[in-house]
Scaffold this active site. Structure first.
Site: not given
Ligand code: G6P
Length: 609
Positions: A2, A27, A74, A99-100, A482, A486, A489, A505, A604
């Site tokens: 948030c 956020r 969020w 927030n929290g 990764e 991607k 996501e 396996h 994010k």
């Molecule tokens: C969230 C974001 C990811 C990111 C992760 C860790 O899940 O959507 O893109 O990799 O947090 O975030 P940081 O800011 O610690 O890299």
């Protein structure tokens, strides 16, 4: 997570709150809301979905005010809905944004219900606003009521509070969640992140854990966790308000993919002298610390964890530095064994990820003496809590799916491998080779970006698929991970990554024409092994998409699509092979019509555990 914005000014704060919320949408974007005090009453507007919806609501029925708080959510406790959106209000007199997570909200809720409070949401936050209301019955003022309330809260919070009894006052406090105060001329603002307030100020006070601030237009008083009045310094932010513009690009993600040659160059800039890495780039006492350490423990989440995985291969293979890595949320609760003289390396784009911060604190409690952060946000909590720091300098990353933050993490991690590796088995010769490869990286990435239209065409094959498998070996296994992250996501296609040797396996059972298998195949010592794994897929009718070194001889056929990647040296190859996978995910998501920059259910910056 948030996002919070608030303000006390001699002008209408609503446009500032709305603009701030837009800048905080990374956020969370399940719902948004704001409240102002106008003529002694609280006026509140809330809307499901993005800030745009709230903005329309406010345009249709304006509610100006000189004191206000706002929030983008969020969802953690309670589904995304208008009723659960902040601000939460108690008996029309107190409004709160939070927030929290309040961990003891159930107990507080039970007691408050007995005391006659009615609940209109499923959130943990609503207990905070009722608690403040109740505390005001005996407290002298709003500040005292908030102080009494936070004593009863367990968990993490950043709060913005206002009340009709003192219509000119805003109270802000934090514990475990970030909150900054923006200092204007004759006005103050609060926000979870400086980015929200850059259009109105570049001067910030970073509240420390346990701080509580009482704010009016002409006074700011901050109390620390021991209730002592403290002076916190004002810092000038280097960010500018337009540094997060989409420009000519359709999405932030594409813009950020294309910014990578520049971002990578920035990550190297000024950190070498006569071709040799400067150790004080990590902090003035970095050399002393590096002299003492015997091993590395990396802690991170999400994409940042993947860059750490590549670094583990590099530390051990290139420099024989013992290196462990663990997802921060596991490390913090696992009671791990930490060897003496271990350097704790945290990696985080935002520097605010709750699990990564907590894992660092846990490591310190376990006796870790040295910590280093690889981070993209200079003013972040992680940077402030680490002994040594190397900024990735990727610039603001807005797209939820991390791109340039990841490649710059890899570059800066390689710098760390060099600095620490010198004290282990990294030869001068190999150091020089890697250094010159790093400086050639922006040019290599430019060349890979030229594959854009070929990958766009290729991505059309994916539009109908619901599953995908990514394969890699060695340092390219984390790159496959990764790539899979991607894709899932932003396109919502179920994607998994496997080290290619593990195919037989289990995952081989899934292979058929509906399961594309994306393989990362640079020209290295593992190529022949990887080719055998690809044969295993082909023999079972699987569809292969292979990102392969241009110097290798191979042609596409009905079952195998080859994308030739410009030739690249082994050490930096994982950085280069990341780019085509980013483009592939991006174009698949665009075809599927998803919200590329703000995919569903994600955020994010994850400031809750
Ligand atoms: C969230 C974001 C990811 C990111 C992760 C860790 O899940 O959507 O893109 O990799 O947090 O975030 P940081 O800011 O610690 O890299």
């Amino acid at each position: 997570m948030c996002g919070i914005v608030g303000g006390v000014a001699q002008r209408n704060v609503v446009p500032i709150l709305i603009e701030g919320l837009k800048r905080l949408e990374y956020r969370g974007y399940d719902s948004a809301g704001l409240a102002v005090i106008n003529n002694g009453d609280i006026f509140r507007k809330r809307e499901l979905g993005k800030v745009k919806g709230l903005e329309l609501l406010v345009k249709a029925d304006p509610v100006p005010g000189f004191v206000g708080i706002a929030h983008t959510r969020w969802a953690t406790h309670g589904k995304p809905s208008v009723a659960n959106a902040h601000p939460h209000v108690s008996r029309d007199t107190i409004a709160v944004v939070h927030n929290g997570i309040i961990e003891n909200h159930e107990q507080l809720r039970a007691t408050q219900k007995q005391d006659g409070y009615e609940f209109t949401s499923e959130t943990d936050t609503e207990v905070v606003v009722h608690q403040i209301h109740q505390a005001l019955e005996t407290a002298d003022n709003l500040l005292a009521a908030v102080k009494a309330t936070i004593k009863k809260l367990e968990g993490a919070y950043a709060l913005g509070v206002m009340g009709t009894q003192e219509p000119d006052t805003l109270i802000a406090c934090r514990k475990g969640s970030p909150l900054v105060i923006g200092v204007g001329f004759g006005e103050y603002f609060i926000a979870s992140d400086v980015a929200a307030l850059l259009p109105v100020t570049r001067r910030f006070i970073f509240l420390e854990d346990g701080d509580i601030a009482a704010i009016t237009i002409d006074s700011l008083v901050i109390y620390d966790k021991d209730d002592k009045i403290v002076t916190r310094s004002i810092k000038e932010s280097q960010l500018t308000s337009d540094s997060a513009d989409k420009g000519e690009y359709r999405h932030y993600m594409l813009k950020e993919i294309y910014e990578q040659p520049f971002a990578v160059a920035q990550a190297l800039e000024g950190r070498f002298i006569n071709g040799r890495l400067l150790e004080n780039a990590f902090g003035h006492n970095a050399a002393e610390v590096f002299d003492k350490i015997k091993s590395i423990q990396i802690l991170a989440c999400g994409t940042s964890y993947h860059s750490g995985l590549v670094a583990k291969y590099w530390f051990e293979d290139l420099a024989r530095v013992p290196c462990h890595i663990e997802v921060a949320s596991e490390f913090r609760y696992r009671n791990p064994v930490l060897a003496p003289d271990t350097l704790i390396v945290t990696i985080s784009q935002s520097g605010e990820t709750a699990d990564t911060l907590a894992a660092l604190q846990e490591a310190k409690k376990m006796g870790a003496k040295y910590s280093l952060a690889i981070c993209n946000v200079p003013e972040s909590s992680l940077v402030r809590e680490s002994d040594l720091v190397l900024m990735t300098r990727a610039g603001p990353e807005i797209g939820v799916a991390s791109t340039k933050a990841f490649t710059t993490q890899l570059v800066t991690l390689m710098l760390l491998v060099i600095a620490v590796g010198r004290r282990f088995a990294l030869s001068e010769k190999l150091e020089q080779k890697i250094t010159s490869e790093l400086f050639g990286l922006p040019g290599k990435i430019e060349k890979v970006l030229a594959l854009d239209s070929e990958i766009e065409v290729l991505s059309k094959q994916f539009a109908e698929k619901e599953h995908a498998l990514f394969l890699g070996r060695g340092t390219h296994y984390p790159i496959a991970m990764e790539g899979a992250l991607k894709l899932k996501e932003i396109s919502y296609i179920h994607a998994e990554a496997y080290p290619a040797g593990e195919l037989k396996h289990g995952p081989l059972a899934l292979i058929d024409a509906d399961m594309p298998v994306i393989t990362v195949a640079p020209n290295n010592s593992l190529l022949e092994k990887l080719k055998s794994n690809m044969q295993e897929v082909s023999a079972r009718g699987g569809q292969l998409i292979v990102f392969m070194d241009e110097t290798l001889h191979a042609v596409s056929d009905s079952n195998v699509q080859i994308v030739k990647v410009p030739q690249v040296e082994n050490e930096i190859s994982p950085i280069v092979y990341t780019i085509p996978l980013q483009l592939l995910s991006y174009y698949v998501a665009v075809i599927r019509g998803t919200d590329v920059d703000q995919p569903r259910n994600l955020a994010k910056s994850v400031t809750v555990e």
